[in-house]
Design a protein around this motif. Structure first.
Motif, short mmCIF file in Angstrom:
data_model
loop_
_atom_site.label_atom_id
_atom_site.label_comp_id
_atom_site.label_asym_id
_atom_site.label_seq_id
_atom_site.Cartn_x
_atom_site.Cartn_y
_atom_site.Cartn_z
N ASN A 185 0.83 -1.19 0.00
CA ASN A 185 0.00 0.00 0.00
C ASN A 185 0.86 1.24 0.00
O ASN A 185 2.05 1.18 0.33
CB ASN A 185 -0.93 0.00 1.22
N CYS A 186 0.25 2.37 -0.36
CA CYS A 186 0.96 3.64 -0.27
C CYS A 186 -0.02 4.76 0.03
O CYS A 186 -1.21 4.65 -0.22
CB CYS A 186 1.73 3.94 -1.55
N GLY A 187 0.50 5.83 0.60
CA GLY A 187 -0.35 6.97 0.92
C GLY A 187 0.51 8.20 1.09
O GLY A 187 1.64 8.14 1.56
N GLY A 188 -0.04 9.35 0.72
CA GLY A 188 0.75 10.57 0.74
C GLY A 188 1.95 10.44 -0.18
O GLY A 188 3.08 10.69 0.20
N SER A 189 1.66 10.02 -1.43
CA SER A 189 2.75 9.80 -2.38
C SER A 189 3.38 11.12 -2.80
O SER A 189 2.77 12.17 -2.70
CB SER A 189 2.21 9.08 -3.63
N ASP A 190 4.62 11.04 -3.26
CA ASP A 190 5.28 12.23 -3.79
C ASP A 190 6.06 11.83 -5.05
O ASP A 190 5.93 10.70 -5.54
CB ASP A 190 6.18 12.89 -2.74
N ALA A 198 -3.22 -3.32 -4.35
CA ALA A 198 -4.61 -2.88 -4.25
C ALA A 198 -4.71 -1.47 -4.83
O ALA A 198 -3.92 -1.08 -5.68
CB ALA A 198 -5.08 -2.93 -2.80
N GLU A 199 -5.72 -0.68 -4.36
CA GLU A 199 -5.85 0.72 -4.74
C GLU A 199 -6.16 0.89 -6.23
O GLU A 199 -5.41 1.52 -6.99
CB GLU A 199 -4.57 1.50 -4.34
N THR A 200 -7.28 0.36 -6.63
CA THR A 200 -7.71 0.34 -8.03
C THR A 200 -7.66 1.70 -8.72
O THR A 200 -7.23 1.77 -9.88
CB THR A 200 -9.13 -0.26 -8.12
N PRO A 201 -8.09 2.82 -8.06
CA PRO A 201 -8.07 4.10 -8.79
C PRO A 201 -6.68 4.47 -9.29
O PRO A 201 -6.56 5.25 -10.25
CB PRO A 201 -8.56 5.11 -7.74
N GLU A 202 -5.64 3.92 -8.69
CA GLU A 202 -4.29 4.28 -9.12
C GLU A 202 -3.82 3.54 -10.36
O GLU A 202 -2.78 3.90 -10.92
CB GLU A 202 -3.31 4.09 -7.95
N VAL A 203 -4.55 2.50 -10.76
CA VAL A 203 -4.23 1.88 -12.05
C VAL A 203 -5.30 2.18 -13.10
O VAL A 203 -5.14 1.81 -14.27
CB VAL A 203 -4.04 0.34 -11.94
CA LIG Z 1 -1.18 5.70 -3.31
#
Ligand SMILES: [Ca+2]
Ligand SMILES: [Ca+2]
Ligand SMILES: [Ca+2]
Ligand SMILES: [Ca+2]
Ligand SMILES: [Ca+2]
Lengths: 544, 544
Positions: B307-312, B340-345
């Motif tokens: 997972n990832c969050g607050g990407s830069d 996971a995190e479908t909106p990012e693909v």
């Molecule tokens: Ca992310």
């Protein structure tokens, strides 16, 4: 007997309003049973009438409207004889008959003789009156929730012992603030809710806590003209505050005497550093907030929220109409009393539209109901407020009757305004409606965001609801549950159906308790410390 | 150098994969600057190349694909000379060119020589292996959240001192459970999430806590063949359990060695009585749970969540590909690793579909993306994963390049399975994908409900995320943030762009830390006690 409310005529047949055609059986009635007199004459049961079901108090000819709660709940589909069981076999309601009268009825609410009631409240700089005096840690995003709880945990009652006028330090955490579209309807609703809490008269100081990269900005939650800095401390999270607030076109109308401080975890250097900084900020707020004191204010300064949860067959005949009595009394004195829970009036909205003071108020309610149709359709669902098989077994025949039982919380007063979820509600407004879901914590969060300073919550199954920073009075609909959960209930309205108190007596008791609680008396949910987990902004829209 | 991963060739130009046509400038480059050699020959900058932007490592003729991450991120729209700045002026991507290959690529992941890694885990009765040993208080509805927290608060570390093998007593509270349509997609998703936690291998005992009148029944959360009673104590909330569970057609596959106890507040007689009963139930669970011990198990028993969050701007070139290295290593050993995190693909889904082991796996992903289109449309929004102006300023040119940066967390392994939100994920499955939002707590809650036993979370801006009962390792993408928030970070992948460590070295460090954490080493979020507020089941659908 006053204002159309029936005194304790009967434990066997409960008549909710003088002139009603039907009463509610409070025990199983057998054919031939003699029932307490209505209009002086004794009544003899013609049919078996199960407990909770309706019995005809007089003859009703076929085609005539049948009245309960002083209102038509349907039309006699056959000639109905006094003493008969009234249910689906002889009572009908045609959907097509419904007219949306935009106003038309008007109920005059008499102000009782004698001195006007007062309570001991906190008069705030913006003129509003609080009933509690809290410091809130308001989070912009779930990412700061744990940190907010850690800060609040440093202020248990033992630490607050020297600050007797401070009711507590409450973390207001939620599950959103990112993964949403800020410009969307859902984003605007969340922002309105959070800002409503920041501006609430029961909150004298607010520490706004963010992570730093979330979509909802700390600077959007507690900005006001003159900036948000407190005691000369720089507002750490707010270097871009004016721009950010301007970009959203919003500036919170927070009272000038509300202390405001902002922090973000990223700029402060992590969780531990933020806990230290947050604790320090709250410590600096405590002596200032502790200087606030209660004063005598007129009852009309109250903004009351009406709600119910875990309803049962008694809700509509005991607790709800008793609360309606108290609501009407507050409205008579010039206060604000807010009904909500739109799904519970869905399909019977003319019960409210015809009470509207102005056509545009009625139209606003109809607009909200159109919104709900689209909302339910988008979620691949539909709203069905018709009596369920369980409702019918319990004695409810028509959608009007079911909705009347819920709407009874709002008494008979004219409808002065319709608010959207979490919109700021004006004081001194009279009886109003806020569009919320029926789900308890989401509904009450909207009402409190709108400025409600006391909540009265009726429950049949036994809710343990509480909602800081507003006290919530819980009213039991039946004595069995009240006895079983006595530690969680404030009032027993079950006495109405037991025959040991009248609607008016319980209504007066609720009204008096509202004033006492507004003056500082603790509700059972406050004694238990309940009301932080129940802060749940309505989430509308897509999570991304 | 192994498996196509570049060693620490450069602090100035970072090459993410051998054979790439472009590298990423890690400082502002001026025309004429000599850059570290690629393919032995020295490279001279032709243009100014801002930090974070791409520089051509070799000549690319017009019309040829430009490779980064070993993949085509677009097509040269002019002849590109080695040393040129590569961005929107000479790199294009036509939406229409995208093909959804249902499989087709295959990456062989070599298993390293030497003994297979192991970790010290809890082998459970159903064969799964836990990495922690928790007692959970699982709520069916928000109405029991406060009570759950009160019970858990009675078990601070001081009380647990005598139970060294117990990691804690965690309240798993949420904001739903009523005001929803139980048979709806959203209702099923909530139930699946809650039941996934009840069945999680890191939870050895579960106290299911309800109010009593909610739509989600306690009996739906932790039933199994043989019933839910524990130690002969009657399961207070479960008199109708078999019926209720049968009605929903579900029976949780909870391990036979998970202790289960249910309580409802209404049947127990209110909050105080329920706290007493709950504390007693947990006290009885403690000595049993404390008997569980760790044993050596093969690395392939791990179920890893990515997972990832607050990407830069660094996420896609440091932490994400380093995590991808570790993920590939786990998959090579036969474990399960879940992206996971479908909106990012979204919009670049062929990056994953072409990796599918079987066409039906690719089709399942495409079906989920169709679902997202409808979900976003129903919320009056749309999903836009294209590079934003900010992304473009940072050097990202095409949607492929942006998505590759996110997908890099999942390495290069073939895609073995696509799961819906909170679906139980099989161990020993290889690289899989779970359909979740990008919003951190909602995404990870779905992955943990699916059985993830370790989470690795990359962050650029500085997330303080944690998620009990699964440990969450946080990887910083850049040294500046790592230094500022050192107490909240477990690994600094910024060293890759600093030139002080290679992708492979950081990947190995993450892999080794996964094993250590799986064996009991505490992550920083665990030391801070973070991870309870972050339990957020995805809410889909209407709140009523
Ligand atoms: Ca992310
Ligand atoms: Ca209700
Ligand atoms: Ca309700
Ligand atoms: Ca995310
Ligand atoms: Ca995430």
């Amino acid at each position: 007997m006053s204002a159309g409310v029936t005194t304790g005529r009967a434990a066997e047949v409960l008549v909710l309003r003088d002139g009603d055609d039907v009463g509610v059986a409070t025990r199983d009635i057998a054919p031939g049973d003699t029932l307490p007199g209505v209009d002086a004459a004794p009544l003899v049961a013609v049919d078996a009438v199960p407990r909770g079901h309706k019995v005809a108090l007089r003859d009703v000819p076929r085609g005539a409207g049948v009245h309960k709660y002083g209102q038509v709940i349907g039309v006699a589909t056959t000639d109905i004889t006094a003493g008969s069981h009234v249910h689906a076999h002889n009572l009908g309601y045609e959907e097509g008959r419904r007219e949306h009268e935009l106003g038309g009825t008007h109920t005059e609410l008499a102000v009782p003789d004698g001195p006007r009631p007062t309570f001991r409240g906190y008069r705030r700089a913006d003129g509003r009156v609080g009933t509690r005096n809290f410091i809130a840690i308001l989070t912009s995003v779930n990412c700061s929730a744990s940190t907010a709880k850690m800060i609040a945990a440093q202020f248990p009652s033992s630490v607050l012992a020297g600050f007797e006028n401070v009711d507590g330090v409450i973390p207001l955490t939620h599950q959103s603030g990112c993964g949403l579209v800020p410009d969307s309807e859902g984003g605007a609703m969340l922002l309105r809710t959070l800002r409503g809490y920041a501006a609430h008269p029961n909150i004298s100081a607010v520490l706004v806590l963010g992570l730093g990269c979330e979509m909802v900005l700390t600077s959007q939650l507690a900005t006001r003209d003159g900036g948000g800095a407190f005691l000369g401390m720089p507002s750490v999270g707010a270097p871009g505050a004016p721009d950010a607030a301007e970009r959203m076109g919003v500036l919170a109308d927070i009272a000038a005497d509300t202390l405001v401080q902002s922090l973000t975890i990223q700029e402060t250097g992590g969780v531990r550093a933020t806990v230290r900084a947050g604790v320090e900020a709250v410590r600096a707020m405590l002596p200032v907030v502790n200087q606030r004191t209660r004063e005598d204010v007129d009852v009309s300064e109250l903004v009351l929220a009406l709600n119910c949860g875990g309803s049962d067959g008694y809700s509509g005949i005991t607790a709800n109409p008793a609360l309606g009595w108290a609501s009407d009394r507050l409205v008579a004195y010039g206060g604000t009393s807010a009904l909500a829970e739109t799904p519970e009036v869905f399909g019977a909205e003319h019960l409210l539209t015809r009470r509207a003071q102005r056509p545009e108020v009625a139209q606003k309610l109809l607009d909200r109901l159109e919104w709900w149709k689209a909302y339910a359709a988008a979620g691949n669902g539909s709203l069905d407020n018709n009596p369920s098989p369980g409702n019918k077994a319990g004695g409810l025949t028509t959608i009007l009757e079911k909705s009347l039982g819920a709407v009874a919380k709002g008494g008979q007063a004219d409808l002065a305004q319709v608010y959207e979820y979490a919109e700021p509600m004006a004081p001194h407004e009279g009886f109003v409606f806020m569009d919320t879901p029926g789900y308890d914590p989401v509904s009450v969060t909207g009402l409190v965001a709108g400025g409600a300073t006391v909540v009265v919550f009726t429950t049949g199954r036994g809710s343990v609801f509480g909602c800081r920073p507003a006290p919530s009075i819980k009213v039991a609909t039946n004595t069995e549950m009240y006895t079983r959960m006595a530690e969680d209930m404030d009032v027993n309205a079950g006495r109405i159906v037991d025959g040991t108190a009248t609607l008016e007596q319980v209504g007066q008791e609720i009204f008096d308790l509202i004033l006492a609680v507004a003056s500082g008396e603790q509700t059972v949910s406050e004694e238990l410390g309940i009301g932080v987990e129940e802060f749940i902004p309505w989430h509308v829209g897509t999570v991304t």
